[in-house]
Design a protein around this motif. Structure first.
Motif, PDB file in Angstrom:
ATOM      1  N   ALA A 131       0.465  11.573   0.598  1.00 40.19           N
ATOM      2  CA  ALA A 131       0.981  11.476  -0.769  1.00 40.19           C
ATOM      3  C   ALA A 131       2.432  11.942  -0.805  1.00 40.19           C
ATOM      4  O   ALA A 131       2.768  12.989  -0.259  1.00 40.19           O
ATOM      5  N   LEU A 132       3.252  11.121  -1.434  1.00 40.23           N
ATOM      6  CA  LEU A 132       4.638  11.513  -1.725  1.00 40.23           C
ATOM      7  C   LEU A 132       4.682  11.873  -3.206  1.00 40.23           C
ATOM      8  O   LEU A 132       4.507  11.013  -4.060  1.00 40.23           O
ATOM      9  N   LEU A 133       4.863  13.166  -3.472  1.00 43.31           N
ATOM     10  CA  LEU A 133       4.926  13.624  -4.865  1.00 43.31           C
ATOM     11  C   LEU A 133       6.370  13.869  -5.232  1.00 43.31           C
ATOM     12  O   LEU A 133       7.029  14.722  -4.635  1.00 43.31           O
ATOM     13  N   VAL A 134       6.872  13.100  -6.175  1.00 43.60           N
ATOM     14  CA  VAL A 134       8.279  13.206  -6.551  1.00 43.60           C
ATOM     15  C   VAL A 134       8.401  13.293  -8.068  1.00 43.60           C
ATOM     16  O   VAL A 134       8.231  12.307  -8.773  1.00 43.60           O
ATOM     17  N   SER A 135       8.675  14.509  -8.545  1.00 38.71           N
ATOM     18  CA  SER A 135       8.779  14.704  -9.995  1.00 38.71           C
ATOM     19  C   SER A 135      10.083  15.415 -10.308  1.00 38.71           C
ATOM     20  O   SER A 135      10.960  15.544  -9.452  1.00 38.71           O
ATOM     21  N   GLY A 136      10.202  15.894 -11.553  1.00 36.37           N
ATOM     22  CA  GLY A 136      11.402  16.615 -11.936  1.00 36.37           C
ATOM     23  C   GLY A 136      11.473  18.006 -11.311  1.00 36.37           C
ATOM     24  O   GLY A 136      12.549  18.564 -11.142  1.00 36.37           O
ATOM     25  N   GLY A 137      10.324  18.552 -10.965  1.00 37.33           N
ATOM     26  CA  GLY A 137      10.293  19.915 -10.439  1.00 37.33           C
ATOM     27  C   GLY A 137       9.949  20.006  -8.963  1.00 37.33           C
ATOM     28  O   GLY A 137      10.163  21.046  -8.329  1.00 37.33           O
ATOM     29  N   HIS A 138       9.374  18.945  -8.393  1.00 37.37           N
ATOM     30  CA  HIS A 138       8.888  19.016  -7.012  1.00 37.37           C
ATOM     31  C   HIS A 138       9.140  17.732  -6.247  1.00 37.37           C
ATOM     32  O   HIS A 138       9.118  16.648  -6.826  1.00 37.37           O
ATOM     33  N   SER A 139       9.359  17.891  -4.938  1.00 37.17           N
ATOM     34  CA  SER A 139       9.324  16.751  -4.018  1.00 37.17           C
ATOM     35  C   SER A 139       8.528  17.226  -2.828  1.00 37.17           C
ATOM     36  O   SER A 139       8.911  18.216  -2.209  1.00 37.17           O
ATOM     37  N   MET A 140       7.441  16.586  -2.521  1.00 40.37           N
ATOM     38  CA  MET A 140       6.684  16.997  -1.340  1.00 40.37           C
ATOM     39  C   MET A 140       5.878  15.857  -0.733  1.00 40.37           C
ATOM     40  O   MET A 140       5.537  14.889  -1.406  1.00 40.37           O
ATOM     41  N   LEU A 141       5.647  16.009   0.560  1.00 42.72           N
ATOM     42  CA  LEU A 141       4.772  15.100   1.282  1.00 42.72           C
ATOM     43  C   LEU A 141       3.508  15.877   1.620  1.00 42.72           C
ATOM     44  O   LEU A 141       3.578  17.002   2.119  1.00 42.72           O
ATOM     45  N   VAL A 142       2.358  15.276   1.316  1.00 40.91           N
ATOM     46  CA  VAL A 142       1.105  15.997   1.482  1.00 40.91           C
ATOM     47  C   VAL A 142       0.110  15.149   2.269  1.00 40.91           C
ATOM     48  O   VAL A 142      -0.027  13.948   2.020  1.00 40.91           O
ATOM     49  N   ASN A 143      -0.559  15.805   3.229  1.00 43.89           N
ATOM     50  CA  ASN A 143      -1.670  15.171   3.930  1.00 43.89           C
ATOM     51  C   ASN A 143      -2.917  15.447   3.085  1.00 43.89           C
ATOM     52  O   ASN A 143      -3.342  16.589   2.948  1.00 43.89           O
ATOM     53  N   VAL A 144      -3.478  14.393   2.486  1.00 45.86           N
ATOM     54  CA  VAL A 144      -4.623  14.550   1.589  1.00 45.86           C
ATOM     55  C   VAL A 144      -5.875  14.048   2.301  1.00 45.86           C
ATOM     56  O   VAL A 144      -6.049  12.844   2.490  1.00 45.86           O
ATOM     57  N   GLU A 145      -6.752  14.990   2.684  1.00 48.47           N
ATOM     58  CA  GLU A 145      -7.971  14.581   3.400  1.00 48.47           C
ATOM     59  C   GLU A 145      -9.141  14.393   2.449  1.00 48.47           C
ATOM     60  O   GLU A 145     -10.133  13.761   2.781  1.00 48.47           O
ATOM     61  N   GLY A 146      -9.026  14.974   1.279  1.00 48.71           N
ATOM     62  CA  GLY A 146     -10.089  14.868   0.277  1.00 48.71           C
ATOM     63  C   GLY A 146      -9.713  15.745  -0.903  1.00 48.71           C
ATOM     64  O   GLY A 146      -8.648  16.368  -0.890  1.00 48.71           O
ATOM     65  N   ILE A 147     -10.615  15.804  -1.913  1.00 45.95           N
ATOM     66  CA  ILE A 147     -10.339  16.666  -3.076  1.00 45.95           C
ATOM     67  C   ILE A 147     -10.192  18.117  -2.603  1.00 45.95           C
ATOM     68  O   ILE A 147     -11.081  18.649  -1.948  1.00 45.95           O
ATOM     69  N   GLY A 148      -9.081  18.720  -2.911  1.00 54.50           N
ATOM     70  CA  GLY A 148      -8.858  20.133  -2.542  1.00 54.50           C
ATOM     71  C   GLY A 148      -8.427  20.342  -1.102  1.00 54.50           C
ATOM     72  O   GLY A 148      -8.148  21.462  -0.689  1.00 54.50           O
ATOM     73  N   LYS A 149      -8.378  19.264  -0.312  1.00 54.65           N
ATOM     74  CA  LYS A 149      -7.977  19.407   1.093  1.00 54.65           C
ATOM     75  C   LYS A 149      -6.561  18.880   1.250  1.00 54.65           C
ATOM     76  O   LYS A 149      -6.364  17.710   1.618  1.00 54.65           O
ATOM     77  N   TYR A 150      -5.598  19.728   0.921  1.00 56.54           N
ATOM     78  CA  TYR A 150      -4.201  19.321   0.901  1.00 56.54           C
ATOM     79  C   TYR A 150      -3.387  20.154   1.881  1.00 56.54           C
ATOM     80  O   TYR A 150      -3.444  21.376   1.839  1.00 56.54           O
ATOM     81  N   GLN A 151      -2.653  19.468   2.724  1.00 54.75           N
ATOM     82  CA  GLN A 151      -1.753  20.171   3.635  1.00 54.75           C
ATOM     83  C   GLN A 151      -0.336  19.683   3.332  1.00 54.75           C
ATOM     84  O   GLN A 151      -0.046  18.491   3.486  1.00 54.75           O
ATOM     85  N   VAL A 152       0.512  20.608   2.871  1.00 61.24           N
ATOM     86  CA  VAL A 152       1.895  20.224   2.567  1.00 61.24           C
ATOM     87  C   VAL A 152       2.638  20.027   3.888  1.00 61.24           C
ATOM     88  O   VAL A 152       2.732  20.938   4.707  1.00 61.24           O
ATOM     89  N   LEU A 153       3.140  18.812   4.097  1.00 61.78           N
ATOM     90  CA  LEU A 153       3.825  18.486   5.362  1.00 61.78           C
ATOM     91  C   LEU A 153       5.321  18.764   5.258  1.00 61.78           C
ATOM     92  O   LEU A 153       5.983  19.017   6.256  1.00 61.78           O
ATOM     93  N   GLY A 154       5.849  18.663   4.050  1.00 62.31           N
ATOM     94  CA  GLY A 154       7.273  18.898   3.849  1.00 62.31           C
ATOM     95  C   GLY A 154       7.579  18.966   2.372  1.00 62.31           C
ATOM     96  O   GLY A 154       6.831  18.432   1.547  1.00 62.31           O
ATOM     97  N   GLU A 155       8.663  19.671   2.028  1.00 63.34           N
ATOM     98  CA  GLU A 155       9.066  19.716   0.615  1.00 63.34           C
ATOM     99  C   GLU A 155      10.557  19.922   0.501  1.00 63.34           C
ATOM    100  O   GLU A 155      11.233  20.180   1.501  1.00 63.34           O
ATOM    101  N   SER A 156      11.060  19.846  -0.727  1.00 65.45           N
ATOM    102  CA  SER A 156      12.501  19.975  -0.913  1.00 65.45           C
ATOM    103  C   SER A 156      12.925  21.431  -0.772  1.00 65.45           C
ATOM    104  O   SER A 156      12.275  22.330  -1.303  1.00 65.45           O
TER     105      SER A 156
END
Ligand code: KG4
Ligand code: ZN
Length: 331
Positions: A132-157
């Motif tokens: 997932a590439l999350l790009v909003s006004g407050g955040h930019s991050m790349l996340v490895n999403v394996e399932g609900i609640g299983k999130y690994q942040v791979l990179g952020e601003s």
């Protein structure tokens, strides 16, 4: 299970009712954009007060449109963070109190988890796992999403978020708040005239972003060039291309790292047409697919909070009786 979702983390009051059998039953949104426009950005105290004014009428509206009474609601989800503390506390206070009064469980949702799961509201929802590439006004991050609640942040601003860079650059160009979509509109009229905007942090390994340099580069370019509409459009285009290219390069890296073929983009900037087209092309090139929510669910809304909250409640999680907001909260 049927959940009432409440979003008040910034300048949008979003309320929705989501049912795990019937899907999204209703959603109501009030944007405070006009209120903050005169100030060139969100004024936290005004935001809190406007949420107070709108939240109850919107809850009534969303319940009525869903054909639901409080008895039909099995739980209440509200955005607990991250966001503006005063704004968050309005949603948390109302959500937690209504849940108590109605005798239902409440759950505080992470705003970015809401964005991350927003594509799940669509018929053609992605399967897990995905990047997932999350790009909003407050955040930019790349996340490895394996399932609900299983999130690994791979990179952020490490500095400005992508949306923040859009907004700040738009301001430099004299565009009104909120600048991101306005800058994108101006960029559509721009021509490629050879401005050499950098692609920050792409010349070294890693998945973090940095966007503040692009804003500075834009400021210097604007200062050095004539002040006419076409020149501004050309600069807007070059800026937008630099942001989109940079995001695409990092997405490709994240997909390579995980081996996934599914990419989700969410958050306000995922409404950007050039970004969508560029990522669709890139994904087609590697035999994969990009997923994004419909336009109105790219930016802040109650539907994504209702959906994320339902997943959490179904997994047996719930809040205690304290009213809590968490302005800073890692995913
Ligand atoms: O997710 P969101 O509604 O709120 C936050 O959680 O921050 O994102 C808002 C951000 C703003 O920075 C806005 O300028 C940006 O998303 N945005 C866009 C576009 N639409 C919204 N940026 C670039 N192009 C767009 N079309
Ligand atoms: Zn948001």
């Amino acid at each position: 299970m049927r959940v009432l979702g409440i979003e008040t983390s910034c300048d949008e009051t979003g309320i929705a009712v989501y049912d795990d059998q019937q899907g999204l039953l209703s959603h109501a949104l009030y944007s405070q954009v006009k209120l903050h426009a005169d100030y060139g950005g969100v004024v936290p105290e005004l935001a809190s007060r406007d949420h107070v004014r709108k939240i109850i009428p919107l809850i009534r509206q969303a319940l009525a449109e869903a054909g639901s009474t409080p008895d039909d609601i099995d739980g209440i989800a509200y955005t607990k963070g991250p966001g503006l503390i005063g704004a968050l506390l309005v949603g948390a206070c109302v959500g937690r109190s209504l849940a108590f009064a109605w005798g239902k469980p409440a759950i505080g949702v992470h705003h970015m988890e809401g964005h991350l799961l927003a594509p799940m509201l669509e018929e053609d929802a992605p399967e897990f796992p995905f990047v997932a590439l999350l790009v909003s006004g407050g955040h930019s991050m790349l996340v490895n999403v394996e399932g609900i609640g299983k999130y690994q942040v791979l990179g952020e601003s490490i500095d400005d978020a992508a949306g923040e860079a859009f907004d700040k650059t738009a301001k430099l160009m004299g565009l009104d708040y909120p600048g991101g979509p306005r800058l994108a509109k101006l960029a559509a009229k721009g021509e490629s005239v050879g401005y050499k905007f950098p692609r920050p942090m792409t010349d070294r390994p890693g998945l973090d972003f940095s966007f503040s340099g692009l804003k500075t580069f834009a400021a210097n370019t604007i200062a050095a060039e004539p002040d006419d509409e076409q020149t501004r459009a050309n600069i807007a285009r070059a800026f937008e291309e630099a942001v989109v290219d940079t995001l695409a390069i990092k997405c490709r890296r994240a997909l390579k790292l995980t081996g996934y073929k599914r990419l989700v983009i969410a958050g306000g900037v995922s409404a950007n047409t050039r970004l969508r087209e560029s990522l669709a092309e890139m994904m087609a090139g590697i035999g994969g697919r990009v997923y994004y929510p419909r336009g109105e669910f790219c930016t802040d809304n109650g539907a994504m909070i209702a959906y994320a909250g339902l997943q959490r409640l179904r997994a047996g999680q719930q809040e205690d009786l304290a009213v809590k907001g968490q302005p800073r909260w890692p995913l």
